[in-house]
Design an enzyme around this catalytic site. Structure first.
Site, mmCIF file in Angstrom:
data_model
loop_
_atom_site.group_PDB
_atom_site.id
_atom_site.type_symbol
_atom_site.label_atom_id
_atom_site.label_comp_id
_atom_site.label_asym_id
_atom_site.label_seq_id
_atom_site.Cartn_x
_atom_site.Cartn_y
_atom_site.Cartn_z
ATOM 1 N N LYS A 51 0.865 -1.179 0.000
ATOM 2 C CA LYS A 51 0.000 0.000 0.000
ATOM 3 C C LYS A 51 0.901 1.228 0.000
ATOM 4 C CE LYS A 51 -2.305 0.521 4.110
ATOM 5 N NZ LYS A 51 -3.513 0.642 3.415
ATOM 6 N N CYS A 137 -2.047 10.170 -6.712
ATOM 7 C CA CYS A 137 -3.241 9.982 -5.887
ATOM 8 C C CYS A 137 -4.196 11.131 -6.133
ATOM 9 C CB CYS A 137 -2.909 9.951 -4.413
ATOM 10 S SG CYS A 137 -4.413 9.996 -3.414
ATOM 11 N N LYS A 172 4.417 5.738 -11.020
ATOM 12 C CA LYS A 172 3.041 5.395 -11.393
ATOM 13 C C LYS A 172 2.339 6.631 -11.943
ATOM 14 C CE LYS A 172 -0.958 2.787 -9.800
ATOM 15 N NZ LYS A 172 -1.471 1.931 -8.708
HETATM 16 C C1 DHB Z 1 -6.239 6.772 -3.208
HETATM 17 C C2 DHB Z 1 -4.936 6.756 -3.681
HETATM 18 C C3 DHB Z 1 -4.697 6.483 -5.012
HETATM 19 O O1 DHB Z 1 -3.447 6.463 -5.548
HETATM 20 C C4 DHB Z 1 -5.770 6.223 -5.857
HETATM 21 O O2 DHB Z 1 -5.521 5.975 -7.138
HETATM 22 C C5 DHB Z 1 -7.057 6.235 -5.384
HETATM 23 C C6 DHB Z 1 -7.299 6.505 -4.044
HETATM 24 C C7 DHB Z 1 -6.530 7.128 -1.794
HETATM 25 O O3 DHB Z 1 -5.900 6.572 -0.870
HETATM 26 O O4 DHB Z 1 -7.399 7.966 -1.568
#
Ligand code: DHB
Length: 316
Positions: A51, A137, A172
């Site tokens: 994670k 993210c 990524k």
């Molecule tokens: C989250 C993180 C990510 O990289 C993603 O693609 C979707 C959600 C998150 O933890 O909110």
């Protein structure tokens, strides 16, 4: 079982990381603990991605932070994690269980270039086999996505991380951009060893009875089968760019061996599997391996490596 000469070879090497097969557990799914990651390997995964980890622990967003939609999930967890040091035991447990059979890649993120660098060096200290920079993210303010959408920032971020680690560095990429090929070039120019694509697509769901967004974060990232055609297109576009030479790991909506072949034909050297596992069975890895071997045998091929990029030069 057929003798060895006729059993197709599923092994691949990605950015110097040797994998017994091209299937990895994607970041954020069933990778909360060393035991769950080791379980994915027992079921057939060739490697795992942790994670996303940060220097300090994070709580993440309050519920609801995940909602099911047609063809996928929208989530805005807010990158909850126990911090890199807090994950040490899980990595140790994983390594004890898997004894070098399946590499582990640490996904890391930060809120500045300096934090990405520190997170990367701390993660290297956990004894992982590679780093995946989560530059995409979509949900946490000041984290990730801004870094991942600006080629100038990407170059500097990757360069700084590469200067401080000896591990293979993967980046990524987000599909939330008008030009993923330009971002991929920046990743390569910064000196990264590989590209991972794609992260989730920005999305939202409204509860029509209350006229309010379902997620506390309002928007979230869409994953699952719905995004596979987007991921395949992104991998294809990067793979057919003649100046992009670093390998690509495909991710986004993969749930069957046919999906794996499709991503590989588009140009992926390996793939990650995420959302399809959150719907239940980790044994998708075993099923995919069986399907891949049968496909290779049926088409007279000896190695999965022969599939990569078969369609990448073949656009209309
Ligand atoms: C989250 C993180 C990510 O990289 C993603 O693609 C979707 C959600 C998150 O933890 O909110």
């Amino acid at each position: 079982m057929a003798d060895d000469a006729t059993v197709p070879d599923l092994s691949v090497e990605f950015a110097g990381i040797k994998l017994s097969n091209p299937l990895l557990l994607a970041s954020g799914i069933a990778d909360e603990t060393g035991a769950s990651m080791a379980r994915a390997v027992k079921e057939g995964a060739g490697g795992v991605v942790t994670k996303s980890l940060s220097i300090q622990p994070r709580q993440g967003h309050p519920n609801p932070c995940i909602v099911e939609v047609e063809g996928g999930l929208i989530n805005a967890m807010g990158l909850p994690n126990p911090g890199i040091e807090g994950f040490r035991e899980e990595i140790e447990h994983y390594k004890k269980k898997t004894r070098g059979r399946a590499p582990i890649i640490a996904s890391v993120f930060g809120s500045s270039i300096e934090e990405y660098v520190e997170a990367s060096t701390l993660a290297e200290g956990l004894g992982v086999d590679g780093l995946e920079l989560n530059g995409s993210c979509p949900n946490a303010k000041g984290l990730g996505l801004q870094f991942g959408q600006d080629p100038v920032v990407i170059i500097e971020l990757v360069r700084e991380v590469k200067a401080r680690t000896t591990l293979p560095v993967l980046f990524k990429l987000t599909p939330n951009t008008h030009d993923i090929v330009t971002l991929a070039r920046a990743v390569q120019e910064g000196g990264a060893d590989g590209i991972v694509a794609i992260n989730t697509l920005q999305a939202m769901k409204i509860d029509i009875m209350t006229a309010r967004p379902v997620l506390t974060n309002t928007t979230g990232g869409l994953s699952g089968p719905a995004i596979r055609p987007v991921g395949v297109r992104c991998v294809f576009e990067m793979a057919r760019a003649p100046d992009i030479r670093i390998p690509i790991m495909g991710v986004g909506g993969i749930s069957t061996w046919e999906d794996v072949i499709e991503y590989m034909m588009a140009g992926a050297t390996a793939v990650q599997v995420g959302t399809s596992i959150s719907w239940g069975n980790l044994n998708v890895f075993g099923e995919m391996k069986k399907g891949l071997r049968a496909f290779l045998m049926g088409t007279g091929r000896r190695s999965i490596k022969d599939i990569t990029g078969l369609a990448a030069g073949v656009g209309h």
